[in-house]
Enzyme design. Structure first.
Site, mmCIF file in Angstrom:
data_model
loop_
_atom_site.group_PDB
_atom_site.id
_atom_site.type_symbol
_atom_site.label_atom_id
_atom_site.label_comp_id
_atom_site.label_asym_id
_atom_site.label_seq_id
_atom_site.Cartn_x
_atom_site.Cartn_y
_atom_site.Cartn_z
ATOM 1 N N THR A 39 -32.555 -7.234 -12.852
ATOM 2 C CA THR A 39 -32.178 -5.954 -12.257
ATOM 3 C C THR A 39 -32.509 -5.948 -10.770
ATOM 4 O O THR A 39 -31.753 -5.424 -9.947
ATOM 5 C CB THR A 39 -32.893 -4.795 -12.973
ATOM 6 O OG1 THR A 39 -32.599 -4.855 -14.370
ATOM 7 C CG2 THR A 39 -32.432 -3.452 -12.411
ATOM 8 N N GLN A 255 -30.023 -14.083 -25.032
ATOM 9 C CA GLN A 255 -30.160 -12.683 -25.435
ATOM 10 C C GLN A 255 -28.830 -12.077 -25.876
ATOM 11 O O GLN A 255 -28.668 -10.860 -25.865
ATOM 12 C CB GLN A 255 -30.753 -11.859 -24.290
ATOM 13 C CG GLN A 255 -32.151 -12.300 -23.892
ATOM 14 C CD GLN A 255 -32.756 -11.419 -22.836
ATOM 15 O OE1 GLN A 255 -33.074 -10.246 -23.063
ATOM 16 N NE2 GLN A 255 -32.949 -11.960 -21.632
ATOM 17 N N ARG A 610 -39.866 -8.292 -25.559
ATOM 18 C CA ARG A 610 -40.029 -6.880 -25.194
ATOM 19 C C ARG A 610 -41.504 -6.547 -24.958
ATOM 20 O O ARG A 610 -41.827 -5.494 -24.407
ATOM 21 C CB ARG A 610 -39.513 -5.937 -26.293
ATOM 22 C CG ARG A 610 -38.040 -6.057 -26.672
ATOM 23 C CD ARG A 610 -37.115 -6.017 -25.491
ATOM 24 N NE ARG A 610 -36.770 -7.366 -25.057
ATOM 25 C CZ ARG A 610 -36.185 -7.649 -23.904
ATOM 26 N NH1 ARG A 610 -35.901 -6.682 -23.054
ATOM 27 N NH2 ARG A 610 -35.904 -8.886 -23.580
#
Length: 752
Positions: A39, A255, A610
């Site tokens: 990101t 992923q 995560r």
């Protein structure tokens, strides 16, 4: 942060990140490992294009998969480049961006500007009506299955005129597809797949002025989570970037976990074949997790077949080892989960920093019970969402019908809500007349009253409904969306009906309606704050495109969710439950092979990554799920974990292989633990959480059985097929004269 010249200081980015951000032009593929700062790369790259290359913001398109991710992306870009500069950026999900473009080019596909986006329930209602009109029994072709087949065709870029007949998409199914699309067009509506398909086709059209305009609109196109794209999404961004070839895709094939809804991992793996001159950059340093968690994640993903070569590493401390806990059953597991939550809270960790993952929603029930007993606050992500509640959908249907009077799915839903004496036969007659006249149902009321052969009472009631809707439509021109919602609740009698009921359930429904009105008011306030004019259509579009992850609230509560829902999130502590064969990886061993098994492995990798500081994994010796109790082995994925990064704890009864089923129950006295009374799994049977796979488009090319066919089973003899349930190994539901109805894997049946 950019300095005055628009460049970046080295402390902001590591070397591969800086290379991706500074790439000037041409195709770019960024393999971004979990927690590697993808990101940051996208946001810094956009800011760099704005500051250094002076690209106008309206010439930059950045797309991702959730509104939450899009909002975070826009917010970070604004922090880097300033709000004023970024206001005209195109940042959003595939669906929201395409909806925005389609509002501009609606005429090109035969829609009005105020078209409605139908959600899953609306789509089922439309296709159910199509099936009734064609005289097709829903037991032989359930609406959900028909929609799955249609969606599969759309995700491949095929409209009704492009489909080639096959065993899984025969002439009857093709007619369903044609009529479904015609019904959507009459209703001035489209479904989720249409949003992308329509724009993709416009962008690919070689000769049209609109196609050229779309292909020249954006100078740079950036795609986040590229591993989750399907074929039409890829074709769309490829077309939009075809003039400049400035297509930047960021993702991680490790992923890719949404194959069941059309995502194709081959697109990211084959990007360099489509763009041989693409620059390829790998982000391999993980900034999220401790060393042991990273090591465990790399251990589980390393054996994956076909993955792009890359390593995941971290400069962080090793941290606590990953704990692998053996438990007796799901109740022992739930108690252990609660004890872990209490440990974390006792050391000062907030409940919102703790998450419990499971493979299917049904696993949450026992965990929820244990959390409630301990009075631990929790939220379930991806369960029934607010906008799926009946009363909320009722009010939204009124508002959508006011925004788009041709929306028949909404008309049928609320024409008799609250009850006003308009029966099912009257509605069916109205919709029949509307179809004959090629009109929306609301517009067809006049014809139904004058020529429809209806009795006096139905005519009066239909006219009263039409007059009420016309009155509300006139009021909508002068009312804000919030005021209109309140007026609808009052004028339709919906609110009064609930108030008169005076029950706890009615009070709860009233509370949900007020919450919806509050949501509209918040939307209005946000629009005013950003200088936009709030509109009812914009609000309806926004909430229609909301996803399960977008509904995750920042509450002081433990989050419970499937691993699929956890994609893109991170927590201090992750408690991953149900790591057993047949549960994770899901389904019996012989049914998980090839790419299906590889995706399960990638799903485990996503679950592991995560966690920031603590990862706890549980596996049970036996589990009762969907009414069946079985003995289970620990997941094969646990065997791939590096011993130095994990610690085993707990104990569980010895597992037994599926080949040993059925088996006698052990006595409670001998083992100290009992077995639930649910039936054991029979050879070849499987269990499925249908809600997890609502969007699967089944491939039934190998199944020729249909309702009414005669079949033979070696034990039950001759039987008649009632229906076929799709899947990797389809289940046939058949009735046998001496044994009743049985569910049998198709492999165990022969047909005449």
């Amino acid at each position: 942060m950019p300095n005055e010249s628009g460049s970046f200081e080295q402390r902001d980015l590591n070397e591969p990140q800086a290379a991706a951000v500074g790439h000037a032009s041409g195709p770019l593929l960024v393999f971004a490992g979990a927690g590697s700062g993808k990101t940051r790369v996208i946001t810094y790259r956009v800011a760099h294009l704005l500051a250094t290359h002076r690209i106008p913001p309206y010439r930059i398109l950045a797309v991702t998969f959730t509104n939450k991710a899009a909002g975070e992306m826009r917010g970070r870009i604004a922090q880097l480049a300033g709000d004023e500069v970024t206001q005209d950026l195109w940042v959003g999900t595939f669906h929201s961006v395409c909806a925005r473009l389609l509002r501009r080019y609606h005429d090109e596909v035969g829609l009005g500007r105020e078209f409605t986006i139908y959600d899953d329930s609306d789509q089922r209602a439309v296709v159910a009506r199509v099936l009734r009109d064609l005289g097709i029994d829903e037991r032989s072709l359930p609406p959900k299955r028909a929609l799955g087949r249609i969606s599969a065709q759309k995700r491949e870029g095929r409209g009704p005129d492009d489909v080639v007949e096959s065993r899984s998409f025969d002439k009857q199914m093709l007619e369903v597809y044609r009529r479904y699309q015609r019904a959507l067009l009459i209703a001035n509506a489209c479904d989720f797949d249409d949003l992308i398909l329509h724009v993709m086709r416009l962008a690919e059209s070689p000769e049209s002025a609109v196609g050229r305009e779309l292909r020249e609109r954006f100078e740079h196109v950036l795609v986040d989570e590229f591993q989750d794209t399907n074929l039409i999404q890829y074709r769309l961004v490829r077309a939009l970037a075809s003039t400049t070839r400035n297509l930047c895709v960021v993702g991680d094939d490790d992923q890719s976990i949404y194959r069941w809804r059309g995502a194709d991992v081959r697109l990211i793996r084959g990007f360099s074949q489509d763009f041989p001159d693409a620059k390829v950059i790998k982000l391999e340093q993980n900034y999220r997790s401790t060393g042991n968690i990273v090591a465990a994640a790399l251990g589980v993903i390393a054996p994956a077949a076909g993955r792009a070569p890359k390593e995941l590493w971290t400069a962080a401390d090793a941290g606590a080892p990953v704990q692998v806990r053996a438990v007796r059953d799901e109740r022992d597991e739930a108690d252990f989960v609660v004890s872990c939550v209490n440990e974390d809270r006792a050391r000062g960790l907030g409940a919102k920093d703790i998450a419990v993952f499971y493979r299917v929603h049904a696993q949450s029930r026992v965990i929820e019970e244990s959390l409630r007993i301990q009075d631990i606050p929790y939220q379930v992500v991806g369960g029934m969402r607010f906008f799926e509640r009946a009363e909320v959908k009722d009010l939204l249907a009124y508002l959508r019908l006011l925004d788009n009077p041709r929306s028949d799915a909404d008309l049928v839903r609320i024409i008799n809500l609250p009850p006003r004496g308009i029966g099912t036969k009257t509605v069916e007659k109205l919709m029949q007349i509307a179809a004959e006249q090629g009109l929306g149902g609301l517009s067809a009321i006049e014809g139904a009253v004058t020529e429809g052969g209806l009795g006096t009472a139905p005519k009066k009631k239909l006219l009263a409904f039409r007059d009420m809707m016309e009155e509300l439509h006139e009021a909508a021109a002068s009312l804000s969306p919030t005021e209109l919602a309140r007026r609808v609740l009052e004028r339709t009698g919906y609110q009064q009906t609930l108030e008169d009921a005076d029950t706890a359930e009615a009070d709860a429904r009233l509370g949900n309606l007020q919450e919806l009105v509050g949501s509209i008011a918040e939307f209005e306030a946000a629009c005013v704050a950003s200088g936009e004019t709030p509109s009812l259509g914009a609000y309806l579009e926004r909430i229609t495109l909301v996803s399960a992850v977008d509904s995750l609230q920042d509450l002081p509560a433990v989050s419970l969710m499937t691993v699929h829902a956890a994609k893109g999130l991170e927590f201090e502590t992750v408690l991953l439950t149900g790591m057993e064969e047949e549960v994770f990886p899901y389904q019996p061993l012989e049914e998980k092979e090839g790419e299906d098994l590889e995706e399960e492995r990638r799903l485990a990798y996503v679950a592991f990554t995560r966690a920031r500081k603590r990862l706890v994994i549980t596996h049970a010796g036996q589990r009762t799920l969907f009414g069946r109790t079985r003995y289970l082995e620990s997941s094969r994925f646990l065997r791939d974990l590096p011993p130095e990064a994990i610690v085993h704890a707990g104990s569980a009864p010895a597992s037994r292989r599926p080949s040993q089923w059925p088996m006698p129950k052990p006595s409670a006295g001998a083992s100290g633990w009992g077995v639930s009374s649910g039936p054991l799994l029979q050879p070849g049977q499987r269990f499925i959480d249908r809600s997890t796979f609502d969007d699967i488009a089944p491939d039934e090319a190998s199944v020729s059985l249909r309702a009414g066919d005669r079949v033979h089973h070696p034990r039950f003899g001759e039987g008649v097929v009632e229906r076929v349930e799709p899947g990797a190994r389809p289940i046939v539901v058949a009735r046998f004269p001496s044994h009743g109805t049985k569910r049998i894997v198709v492999d165990y049946l022969t047909s005449d």
